[in-house]
Design a protein around this motif. Structure first.
Motif, short mmCIF file in Angstrom:
data_model
loop_
_atom_site.label_atom_id
_atom_site.label_comp_id
_atom_site.label_asym_id
_atom_site.label_seq_id
_atom_site.Cartn_x
_atom_site.Cartn_y
_atom_site.Cartn_z
N ARG A 56 0.60 -1.39 -0.28
CA ARG A 56 0.10 0.67 0.53
C ARG A 56 1.15 1.17 0.23
O ARG A 56 0.84 2.15 -0.73
CB ARG A 56 -0.93 -0.17 1.31
CG ARG A 56 -2.29 -0.72 1.09
CD ARG A 56 -2.98 -0.58 2.14
NE ARG A 56 -4.41 -1.09 2.19
CZ ARG A 56 -5.71 -0.97 2.84
NH1 ARG A 56 -5.63 -0.57 3.62
NH2 ARG A 56 -6.63 -1.89 2.50
N GLY A 289 -10.67 7.02 7.88
CA GLY A 289 -9.44 7.09 7.33
C GLY A 289 -9.48 7.65 6.34
O GLY A 289 -8.77 7.01 5.29
N ARG A 290 -9.73 9.04 6.41
CA ARG A 290 -9.62 10.23 5.27
C ARG A 290 -8.61 10.82 6.27
O ARG A 290 -8.69 11.33 7.08
CB ARG A 290 -10.53 10.55 4.95
CG ARG A 290 -11.86 9.22 4.31
CD ARG A 290 -10.90 9.00 2.71
NE ARG A 290 -12.22 8.08 2.14
CZ ARG A 290 -11.35 7.68 0.40
NH1 ARG A 290 -10.91 7.58 0.29
NH2 ARG A 290 -11.76 6.75 -0.05
N MET A 306 -3.07 3.08 6.93
CA MET A 306 -2.61 2.21 5.71
C MET A 306 -2.50 0.54 5.84
O MET A 306 -2.66 -0.45 5.19
CB MET A 306 -1.18 2.81 5.65
CG MET A 306 -0.28 2.44 4.37
SD MET A 306 1.13 2.87 3.46
CE MET A 306 0.69 4.93 3.91
N PRO A 308 -4.07 -3.02 6.50
CA PRO A 308 -5.31 -3.64 6.99
C PRO A 308 -5.60 -4.75 8.24
O PRO A 308 -6.43 -4.92 8.47
CB PRO A 308 -6.19 -4.22 5.93
CG PRO A 308 -4.54 -4.32 5.29
CD PRO A 308 -3.35 -3.27 5.70
N ARG A 315 -7.65 3.31 4.80
CA ARG A 315 -6.50 3.14 3.31
C ARG A 315 -5.42 4.05 3.68
O ARG A 315 -4.72 4.43 4.70
CB ARG A 315 -7.40 3.82 2.52
CG ARG A 315 -8.19 4.91 2.98
CD ARG A 315 -8.79 5.77 2.29
NE ARG A 315 -10.03 5.19 1.88
CZ ARG A 315 -11.06 5.23 2.67
NH1 ARG A 315 -10.96 5.69 4.38
NH2 ARG A 315 -12.07 4.48 2.79
N SER A 317 -3.16 6.77 2.36
CA SER A 317 -3.46 8.52 2.09
C SER A 317 -2.04 8.74 1.70
O SER A 317 -0.47 8.62 2.35
CB SER A 317 -4.23 8.67 3.12
OG SER A 317 -3.31 9.06 4.16
N TYR A 330 -5.50 9.35 -2.34
CA TYR A 330 -5.88 8.55 -2.51
C TYR A 330 -5.62 7.33 -3.42
O TYR A 330 -5.73 7.91 -4.61
CB TYR A 330 -7.69 7.81 -1.64
CG TYR A 330 -7.55 9.41 -0.94
CD1 TYR A 330 -7.09 8.63 0.35
CD2 TYR A 330 -8.32 10.44 -0.45
CE1 TYR A 330 -7.96 9.27 1.62
CE2 TYR A 330 -9.05 11.25 0.11
CZ TYR A 330 -8.27 10.57 1.78
OH TYR A 330 -8.51 11.43 2.57
N THR A 331 -5.62 6.09 -3.73
CA THR A 331 -5.66 5.48 -4.79
C THR A 331 -6.42 5.90 -5.50
O THR A 331 -6.81 5.11 -6.25
CB THR A 331 -5.28 3.83 -4.53
OG1 THR A 331 -6.32 3.51 -3.82
CG2 THR A 331 -4.36 3.65 -3.74
N ASP A 332 -7.95 5.85 -4.86
CA ASP A 332 -9.13 6.14 -6.14
C ASP A 332 -9.62 7.22 -6.02
O ASP A 332 -10.85 7.51 -6.83
CB ASP A 332 -10.16 5.50 -5.47
CG ASP A 332 -10.59 5.77 -3.78
OD1 ASP A 332 -9.18 6.74 -2.65
OD2 ASP A 332 -11.58 5.61 -3.12
#
Length: 352
Positions: A56, A289-290, A306, A308, A315, A317, A330-332
């Protein structure tokens, strides 16, 4: 990012472990001659706690245009800041440390920089507190000689009448050596800073408490360094008295993440004492998680869980600071957090 008591003492025979093992450049952008203050940096990327989540970590560095598909530095003159807690809780902490050490050299050649900061878990590891070390982290250090090395360690502990509560896993002794003062990782980690200030923004693992606010980043870094080197015995003997290990120290303090909004005037006081306009922290996982901003954007929390295995809903970041804009990567997706009106190198006056 651990909520717990301060590091515990470990067996004193660890000092003899070495015998069992058997076999970034300075920048012209430093401010006022300080080793930890930088100005006029075009782009900063900050990443919080990794905790062995190597895959990650790589993904978010690629999403931030720091690495290419072959894991080469493509960040140019970017300053990458990693806020500590690379080790513990996850299997691939050694790989992540190796990557950061290499990137520091690659970035320097490209005119950029990598600032790897200490977290409380790096300090725990160096002090021999391995309660959060995972089996896979030990396994990385295991070899065909590990049984023999472990037996010798147990014999020494027995001879010194030092209890060993459980049978150490294979690789335990070798890992302790690697994180010792002259070990593969321990020597490097002891050269790292606890805090850095870039463009008037303080980056630190835990936070800057009111008790520490009056100390410059140079003084903080020098004091933490002594706690882990020349004053190591003092740190082991009385951790609550040492800056590197006490609860209001820069690696452990949680107030900036947990105090209520009414704490805002004290945040202004802290920033004024630090001659800074904002503080970026890890250590305390955000609830959703942001990346989270607090106190009018003066505190930015970037530990989003990060690893899991530790934070199932977390996640990876990164915080991007460029051209007067702060963006959560983020990855998305990417979220714009703020747009600044001041020049990046300017330090805003504290609110009164």
């Amino acid at each position: 990012m651990t909520r717990r008591r301060q590091p515990g003492l470990f067996v004193a025979s660890a000092l003899a472990l070495v015998a069992l093992a058997a076999a970034t450049s300075d920048s012209h952008l430093r401010a006022d001659g300080s080793g930890c203050q930088f100005t006029d940096i075009d782009r900063i990327v900050a990443v919080g706690d990794v905790h062995g989540a190597y895959d990650r970590f790589v993904e978010i560095l690629r999403a931030s245009d720091i690495l290419d598909a072959r894991l080469r530095w493509i960040g140019g003159r970017t300053h990458l800041v990693q806020l500590g807690d690379v080790v513990d809780r996850g299997p691939d902490s050694a790989k992540a440390l190796d990557l950061l050490e290499r990137l520091a050299k690659d970035a320097a050649r490209a005119g950029g920089a990598v600032h790897v900061l200490l977290g409380n878990h790096e300090v725990m590891r160096m002090l021999g507190d391995v309660r959060y070390t995972t089996p896979s982290e030990y396994a990385v250090f295991a070899s065909s000689k590990s049984n023999e090395i472990r037996d010798a360690y147990l014999e020494r502990a027995k001879a010194a009448s030092e209890p060993v509560p459980t049978l150490p896993p294979l690789g335990f002794v070798e890992m302790r050596v690697a994180f010792g003062q002259n070990g593969r990782y321990g020597k490097w980690l002891r050269s790292l800073d606890a805090v850095v200030q870039i463009n008037g923004i303080v980056f630190v693992h835990g936070g800057i408490s009111p008790a520490v606010a009056g100390l410059s980043c140079d003084v903080i870094n020098q004091t933490v360094h002594r706690s882990l080197t020349s004053d190591l015995d003092l740190t082991r003997g009385d951790p609550l008295a040492q800056l590197a290990t006490r609860v209001d120290g820069p690696l452990w303090y949680r107030g900036l993440a947990e105090e209520p909004d009414a704490f805002a005037p004290m945040v202004d006081t802290i920033l004024a004492a630090q001659k800074a306009r904002a503080i970026v922290v890890g250590h305390t996982v955000t609830a959703d998680g942001r990346i989270r901003t607090r106190f009018g954007g003066k505190v930015i929390q970037i530990d989003t869980g990060m690893q899991p295995a530790y934070v199932p809903a977390g996640r990876a970041s990164a915080l991007d600071i460029e051209h007067g804009m702060m963006t959560a990567i983020y990855t998305d997706r990417r979220d714009v957090l703020s747009r600044e009106t001041a020049e990046p190198s300017a330090v805003a006056a504290p609110a009164r």
